[in-house]
Motif scaffolding. Structure first.
Motif, PDB file in Angstrom:
ATOM      1  N   TRP A   1       0.886  -1.178   0.000  1.00 14.32           N
ATOM      2  CA  TRP A   1       0.000   0.000   0.000  1.00 14.32           C
ATOM      3  C   TRP A   1       0.911   1.211   0.000  1.00 14.32           C
ATOM      4  N   MET A   2       0.744   2.080  -1.011  1.00  9.21           N
ATOM      5  CA  MET A   2       1.732   3.156  -1.183  1.00  9.21           C
ATOM      6  C   MET A   2       1.110   4.412  -1.776  1.00  9.21           C
TER       7      MET A   2
ATOM      8  N   GLY B   1       7.677  12.627   7.035  1.00  7.81           N
ATOM      9  CA  GLY B   1       6.927  12.803   5.799  1.00  7.81           C
ATOM     10  C   GLY B   1       7.331  11.847   4.696  1.00  7.81           C
ATOM     11  N   ALA B   2       8.331  11.006   4.935  1.00  5.44           N
ATOM     12  CA  ALA B   2       8.801  10.080   3.903  1.00  5.44           C
ATOM     13  C   ALA B   2       7.755   8.997   3.639  1.00  5.44           C
ATOM     14  N   ALA B   3       7.683   8.555   2.398  1.00  2.00           N
ATOM     15  CA  ALA B   3       6.732   7.525   1.997  1.00  2.00           C
ATOM     16  C   ALA B   3       7.438   6.190   1.804  1.00  2.00           C
TER      17      ALA B   3
ATOM     18  N   ILE C   1       6.739  18.690   0.950  1.00  2.00           N
ATOM     19  CA  ILE C   1       6.346  17.299   0.755  1.00  2.00           C
ATOM     20  C   ILE C   1       4.831  17.206   0.613  1.00  2.00           C
ATOM     21  N   SER C   2       4.391  16.673  -0.491  1.00  2.00           N
ATOM     22  CA  SER C   2       2.961  16.458  -0.696  1.00  2.00           C
ATOM     23  C   SER C   2       2.761  15.197  -1.522  1.00  2.00           C
ATOM     24  N   TYR C   3       1.578  14.614  -1.382  1.00  2.00           N
ATOM     25  CA  TYR C   3       1.251  13.384  -2.094  1.00  2.00           C
ATOM     26  C   TYR C   3      -0.119  13.540  -2.745  1.00  2.00           C
TER      27      TYR C   3
END
Length: 475
Positions: free
Chosen positions: A337-338, A383-385, A446-448
């Motif tokens: 899940w990412m 905040g790292a994915a 940082i945004s997703y």
């Protein structure tokens, strides 16, 4: 802070006084206080040729709760100050602890007593077997080795992965200094001695859940560094919110998924019916689009006795602080899940905005906020994915109630009764959760952006549990 420092000062003054008395009162106290600067003493004392004998070891414990600051012990931990009692110490040249050359100040020494602090660099579990758990004192005419247990810092537990396991499932207890765990006591006095696996760095141990565990409580473990105790949430079903086995527990209206949308446990672990967060029929139809939300999974709400959490206070006192009470749930994520999708949970059905950082997850003096958003693929500290999966097993997520909405406010001391009263004061006290598929803006850099969500996420056994950390006293 002042009171702590003052206690240490009193302890050191007491220690210096004791040394003065042991030496025979010949050295003025003011001079004795400067003796740590002295690094050698004469080897020509009358007893310099006497053989070394060690009789006992004492802990110099400035923080002793019972005011016994000098107590005989059978083990000590790195960083602690000990007093070695015996005879023939005059002329002492070296002290080796677990083979480690350990500094001592021979100005703070008599023929019968020597004080030494266990260096934090001293090897413990990695010490050679021939010298592990030994203190060796050396002088010109020989040496003496005393068997004495040396431990690292006390073991601690940070969490339990799979707190409501079926028999045969793996349980992982995470923490620090858990090396060489060899014995477990489960609730109800069930012992486990076989099949325990320990991390060499002490960050976890694991075991297989035996059959016949019917009670709830803590897991007590014994390892190289002593005893560790988990919070009392293992095997704890006392305050179940939703386990999806009874259709009457589920709310049903136009915005919700229904009992017929539940699925059988895909792992066949004995969990019965479970939630597929986004039902397979929706995934087959393309999933949840970017910027959209799933329907709700909800409890029955206002007219259902199960939704009045006052029923839980027989197990968790209402006066318990919110950081000592948690919501737990089980999750199974078979595929990575990412980078898109969030699980939002609210203790009542009053959300007007959704997702990570939304108003419902923060304190608001004018609005009853009781929401929390779980984003396991994003490190909330950096905040790292990173992709998230539980592999081929169910695991447990534990969220203290102090992370929900208004209870994140550090200026007020909220209790479990506050949470209950806040739920009951709402227009709709349904416990709800859903998949939110909005963008995430962690910070300015940082945004997703959300993408189409098609992942399989399974959930079960939402329950409220005590989560107070347990400190084990050595003495």
């Amino acid at each position: 802070m002042y009171r702590q420092e003052n206690k240490n000062e009193i302890f050191m003054a007491t220690l210096l006084y004791k040394v003065r008395v042991w030496i025979g009162g010949l050295i003025p106290l003011a001079l004795l206080a400067t003796l740590p600067l002295v690094t050698s003493c004469s080897d020509d004392d009358d007893n310099g040729s006497a053989s070394i004998v060690v009789n006992k070891v004492f802990l110099e414990d400035a923080q002793a709760k019972d005011s016994v600051t000098d107590r005989e012990v059978t083990f000590a931990r790195l960083g602690q100050l000990i007093r070695i009692e015996g005879s023939g110490f005059t002329g002492l040249k070296k002290i080796y602890i677990n083979g480690y050359d350990t500094y001592f100040n021979n100005a703070l020494m008599t023929d019968n007593d020597v004080w030494v602090t266990l260096n934090t660099k001293t090897p413990v579990d990695k010490a050679d077997a021939s010298v592990r758990n030994t203190i060796t004192l050396v002088k010109d005419n020989g040496s003496y080795t005393y068997k004495f247990v040396i431990r690292a810092s006390a073991p601690t537990v940070s969490g339990v992965d799979n707190t409501l396991p079926s028999a045969g499932e793996t349980v992982i207890v995470r923490g620090a200094n858990l090396q060489e765990t060899t014995h477990l006591m489960l609730p109800g006095g069930v012992e486990v001695t076989d099949g325990i696996t320990s991390d060499p760095d002490g960050e976890w141990y694991s075991f297989t859940m035996p059959a016949g565990v019917t009670q709830s409580g803590s897991i007590t473990s014994e390892g190289a560094n002593g005893t560790a105790v988990t919070p009392a949430y293992f095997n704890n079903r006392n305050c179940m919110v939703l386990d999806f086995e009874n259709s009457a527990d589920l709310g049903s209206w136009s915005a919700t998924y229904k009992y017929d949308d539940l699925v059988d446990d895909p792992l066949g672990s004995g969990r019965g019916k479970v939630v597929e967060l986004v039902p397979q029929s929706v995934l087959d139809g393309g999933g949840i689009k970017a910027g959209a939300n799933s329907s709700l999974w909800a409890s029955t709400g206002n007219d259902y006795a199960n939704d009045d959490w006052n029923r839980m206070t027989q197990f968790i006192p209402g006066s318990t602080p919110v950081d000592s009470v948690a919501l737990q749930f089980d999750v199974y994520v078979p595929d990575p899940w990412m980078a898109t999708g969030q699980l939002e949970i609210s203790l009542q059905n009053n959300l007007s905005n959704y997702g990570y950082g939304s108003g419902g997850t923060k304190y608001n003096k004018d609005y009853m906020t009781q929401a929390y958003v779980w984003v396991p693929w994003m490190d909330t500290e950096t905040g790292a994915a990173n992709s998230f999966t539980t592999g081929g097993r169910w695991t447990t997520v534990t969220v203290p109630l102090s992370k929900f909405g208004r209870y994140t406010d550090k200026d007020n001391e909220y209790t479990f009764k506050n949470v209950i009263d806040d739920r009951n004061s709402g227009s709709y006290r349904n416990f709800i959760f859903l998949l939110v598929n909005s963008d995430i803006e962690y910070d300015e850099s940082i945004s997703y952006p959300a993408a189409n969500f098609t992942s399989r996420i399974y959930l079960d056994n939402f329950r409220v549990v005590p989560c107070t950390s347990v400190t084990v006293s050595d003495y």
